[in-house]
Design a protein around this motif. Structure first.
Motif, PDB file in Angstrom:
ATOM      1  N   LEU A 214      -0.663   8.451  -5.642  1.00 25.68           N
ATOM      2  CA  LEU A 214      -0.237   9.843  -5.519  1.00 25.68           C
ATOM      3  C   LEU A 214      -0.930  10.714  -6.550  1.00 25.68           C
ATOM      4  N   LYS A 215      -1.485  11.826  -6.094  1.00 27.84           N
ATOM      5  CA  LYS A 215      -1.989  12.817  -7.033  1.00 27.84           C
ATOM      6  C   LYS A 215      -1.381  14.165  -6.647  1.00 27.84           C
ATOM      7  N   GLU A 216      -1.375  15.096  -7.568  1.00 27.33           N
ATOM      8  CA  GLU A 216      -0.726  16.385  -7.343  1.00 27.33           C
ATOM      9  C   GLU A 216      -1.290  17.065  -6.102  1.00 27.33           C
ATOM     10  N   GLY A 217      -0.387  17.568  -5.266  1.00 27.85           N
ATOM     11  CA  GLY A 217      -0.779  18.255  -4.044  1.00 27.85           C
ATOM     12  C   GLY A 217      -0.787  17.376  -2.814  1.00 27.85           C
ATOM     13  N   ASP A 218      -0.679  16.051  -2.976  1.00 28.46           N
ATOM     14  CA  ASP A 218      -0.676  15.141  -1.833  1.00 28.46           C
ATOM     15  C   ASP A 218       0.653  15.206  -1.087  1.00 28.46           C
ATOM     16  N   SER A 219       0.609  14.901   0.202  1.00 27.09           N
ATOM     17  CA  SER A 219       1.814  14.836   1.017  1.00 27.09           C
ATOM     18  C   SER A 219       2.240  13.384   1.194  1.00 27.09           C
ATOM     19  N   ALA A 220       3.546  13.182   1.270  1.00 21.51           N
ATOM     20  CA  ALA A 220       4.115  11.856   1.512  1.00 21.51           C
ATOM     21  C   ALA A 220       5.379  12.039   2.333  1.00 21.51           C
ATOM     22  N   VAL A 221       5.745  11.016   3.098  1.00 21.08           N
ATOM     23  CA  VAL A 221       6.977  11.055   3.869  1.00 21.08           C
ATOM     24  C   VAL A 221       8.008  10.230   3.109  1.00 21.08           C
ATOM     25  N   LEU A 222       9.067  10.890   2.632  1.00 19.41           N
ATOM     26  CA  LEU A 222      10.128  10.218   1.895  1.00 19.41           C
ATOM     27  C   LEU A 222      11.237   9.821   2.856  1.00 19.41           C
ATOM     28  N   GLN A 223      11.656   8.566   2.780  1.00 19.39           N
ATOM     29  CA  GLN A 223      12.743   8.061   3.615  1.00 19.39           C
ATOM     30  C   GLN A 223      14.023   8.161   2.815  1.00 19.39           C
ATOM     31  N   MET A 224      15.012   8.896   3.352  1.00 23.81           N
ATOM     32  CA  MET A 224      16.256   9.134   2.629  1.00 23.81           C
ATOM     33  C   MET A 224      17.440   8.581   3.411  1.00 23.81           C
ATOM     34  N   TYR A 225      18.352   7.937   2.677  1.00 23.18           N
ATOM     35  CA  TYR A 225      19.583   7.445   3.263  1.00 23.18           C
ATOM     36  C   TYR A 225      20.723   7.876   2.338  1.00 23.18           C
ATOM     37  N   LYS A 226      21.593   8.734   2.838  1.00 25.22           N
ATOM     38  CA  LYS A 226      22.711   9.267   2.037  1.00 25.22           C
ATOM     39  C   LYS A 226      22.203   9.857   0.726  1.00 25.22           C
ATOM     40  N   SER A 227      21.226  10.715   0.785  1.00 23.33           N
ATOM     41  CA  SER A 227      20.605  11.416  -0.345  1.00 23.33           C
ATOM     42  C   SER A 227      19.961  10.480  -1.375  1.00 23.33           C
ATOM     43  N   GLU A 228      19.688   9.246  -0.994  1.00 26.69           N
ATOM     44  CA  GLU A 228      19.003   8.286  -1.864  1.00 26.69           C
ATOM     45  C   GLU A 228      17.643   7.968  -1.246  1.00 26.69           C
ATOM     46  N   ILE A 229      16.602   7.951  -2.069  1.00 27.24           N
ATOM     47  CA  ILE A 229      15.259   7.620  -1.582  1.00 27.24           C
ATOM     48  C   ILE A 229      15.179   6.102  -1.426  1.00 27.24           C
ATOM     49  N   VAL A 230      14.889   5.640  -0.199  1.00 24.63           N
ATOM     50  CA  VAL A 230      14.812   4.203   0.044  1.00 24.63           C
ATOM     51  C   VAL A 230      13.402   3.743   0.380  1.00 24.63           C
ATOM     52  N   GLY A 231      12.471   4.686   0.529  1.00 22.72           N
ATOM     53  CA  GLY A 231      11.106   4.294   0.824  1.00 22.72           C
ATOM     54  C   GLY A 231      10.182   5.490   0.866  1.00 22.72           C
ATOM     55  N   VAL A 232       8.898   5.209   0.772  1.00 22.46           N
ATOM     56  CA  VAL A 232       7.879   6.254   0.809  1.00 22.46           C
ATOM     57  C   VAL A 232       6.758   5.804   1.739  1.00 22.46           C
ATOM     58  N   ASP A 233       6.356   6.689   2.643  1.00 22.70           N
ATOM     59  CA  ASP A 233       5.214   6.419   3.520  1.00 22.70           C
ATOM     60  C   ASP A 233       4.066   7.315   3.099  1.00 22.70           C
ATOM     61  N   LEU A 234       2.960   6.694   2.706  1.00 24.57           N
ATOM     62  CA  LEU A 234       1.748   7.439   2.361  1.00 24.57           C
ATOM     63  C   LEU A 234       0.790   7.372   3.541  1.00 24.57           C
ATOM     64  N   PRO A 235      -0.208   8.256   3.568  1.00 19.64           N
ATOM     65  CA  PRO A 235      -1.249   8.100   4.590  1.00 19.64           C
ATOM     66  C   PRO A 235      -1.932   6.733   4.432  1.00 19.64           C
ATOM     67  N   ALA A 236      -2.575   6.254   5.483  1.00 15.07           N
ATOM     68  CA  ALA A 236      -3.215   4.932   5.437  1.00 15.07           C
ATOM     69  C   ALA A 236      -4.282   4.855   4.363  1.00 15.07           C
ATOM     70  N   SER A 237      -4.958   5.985   4.095  1.00 19.65           N
ATOM     71  CA  SER A 237      -5.968   5.991   3.036  1.00 19.65           C
ATOM     72  C   SER A 237      -5.918   7.323   2.297  1.00 19.65           C
ATOM     73  N   VAL A 238      -6.316   7.295   1.028  1.00 17.28           N
ATOM     74  CA  VAL A 238      -6.372   8.508   0.212  1.00 17.28           C
ATOM     75  C   VAL A 238      -7.736   8.591  -0.455  1.00 17.28           C
ATOM     76  N   GLU A 239      -8.160   9.828  -0.740  1.00 18.87           N
ATOM     77  CA  GLU A 239      -9.413  10.045  -1.456  1.00 18.87           C
ATOM     78  C   GLU A 239      -9.104  10.264  -2.927  1.00 18.87           C
ATOM     79  N   LEU A 240      -9.718   9.473  -3.793  1.00 22.33           N
ATOM     80  CA  LEU A 240      -9.515   9.583  -5.233  1.00 22.33           C
ATOM     81  C   LEU A 240     -10.864   9.592  -5.936  1.00 22.33           C
ATOM     82  N   THR A 241     -10.895  10.179  -7.129  1.00 22.76           N
ATOM     83  CA  THR A 241     -12.122  10.246  -7.921  1.00 22.76           C
ATOM     84  C   THR A 241     -12.163   9.086  -8.894  1.00 22.76           C
TER      85      THR A 241
END
Length: 187
Positions: A107-134
């Motif tokens: 994760l870098k600032e400005g990236d999007s992620a899909v947060l999985q929430m259950y009863k206001s608790e984060i139970v998982g994170v889905d990132l894109p299949a690939s990310v571009e990093l320096t």
């Protein structure tokens, strides 16, 4: 809570059991010649990743868990927490690094992620299949050292280290697979 019958189970369905929050990895309806039908399941604990084998009677009722998936943008890090902004409501959410697990390495600032929430608790994170990093730091490739498939370690802007080919230099942008953590290509 919604009740779901074991006859209606589907792969990926989330259940709230006494063992904790689980997802259905696979299931099989079994109708033996003698006795009642039953359902053999493989369940994965969402928090620990442990896989459980459970057998239930046919038409037994289980608690279904509704997991809300929200697309959010990572804004910045605040101590031990990461601050995300909901893309639809613009609300900010502070998430502990323990809830995100190993995904924070990509994760870098400005990236999007899909947060999985259950009863206001984060139970998982889905990132894109690939990310571009320096590439922040890596050894220069030595002239003449062109062994086919040779790799060297490179530290990326997020602090994660991946194995890259010899021709990749500091400052290059590369694509990294977020599921395996492997180098894919130069960007």
């Amino acid at each position: 809570m919604a009740q779901v019958s074991t006859n209606d189970l589907k792969n990926g369905m989330a259940l709230d059991l006494p063992e904790g929050l689980v997802t259905v990895v696979e299931f099989q309806h079994v109708k033996p010649g003698k006795g009642g039908a039953f359902v053999r399941t493989k369940l994965k604990n969402v928090r620990t990743g442990a896989v459980l084998d459970r057998t239930y009677r046919a038409d037994e009722k289980l608690e279904q868990a509704i997991i809300d998936k929200r697309e959010m943008q990572y804004l910045y890090r605040d101590g031990q927490q990461y601050v995300f902004m909901d893309n639809t409501t613009y609300d900010q959410l502070h998430v502990d690094d323990a809830a995100l697990g190993a995904t924070v390495r990509y994760l870098k600032e400005g990236d999007s992620a899909v947060l999985q929430m259950y009863k206001s608790e984060i139970v998982g994170v889905d990132l894109p299949a690939s990310v571009e990093l320096t590439v922040a730091e890596t050894e220069p490739g030595i002239q003449g050292d062109r062994v086919s498939g040779a790799r060297k370690p490179a530290t990326l802007e997020t602090g994660v280290t991946v194995q890259v080919p010899l021709f990749v230099n500091s400052g290059d942008r590369i694509k990294v697979d977020t599921r395996s953590g492997e180098y894919l290509t130069r960007a």
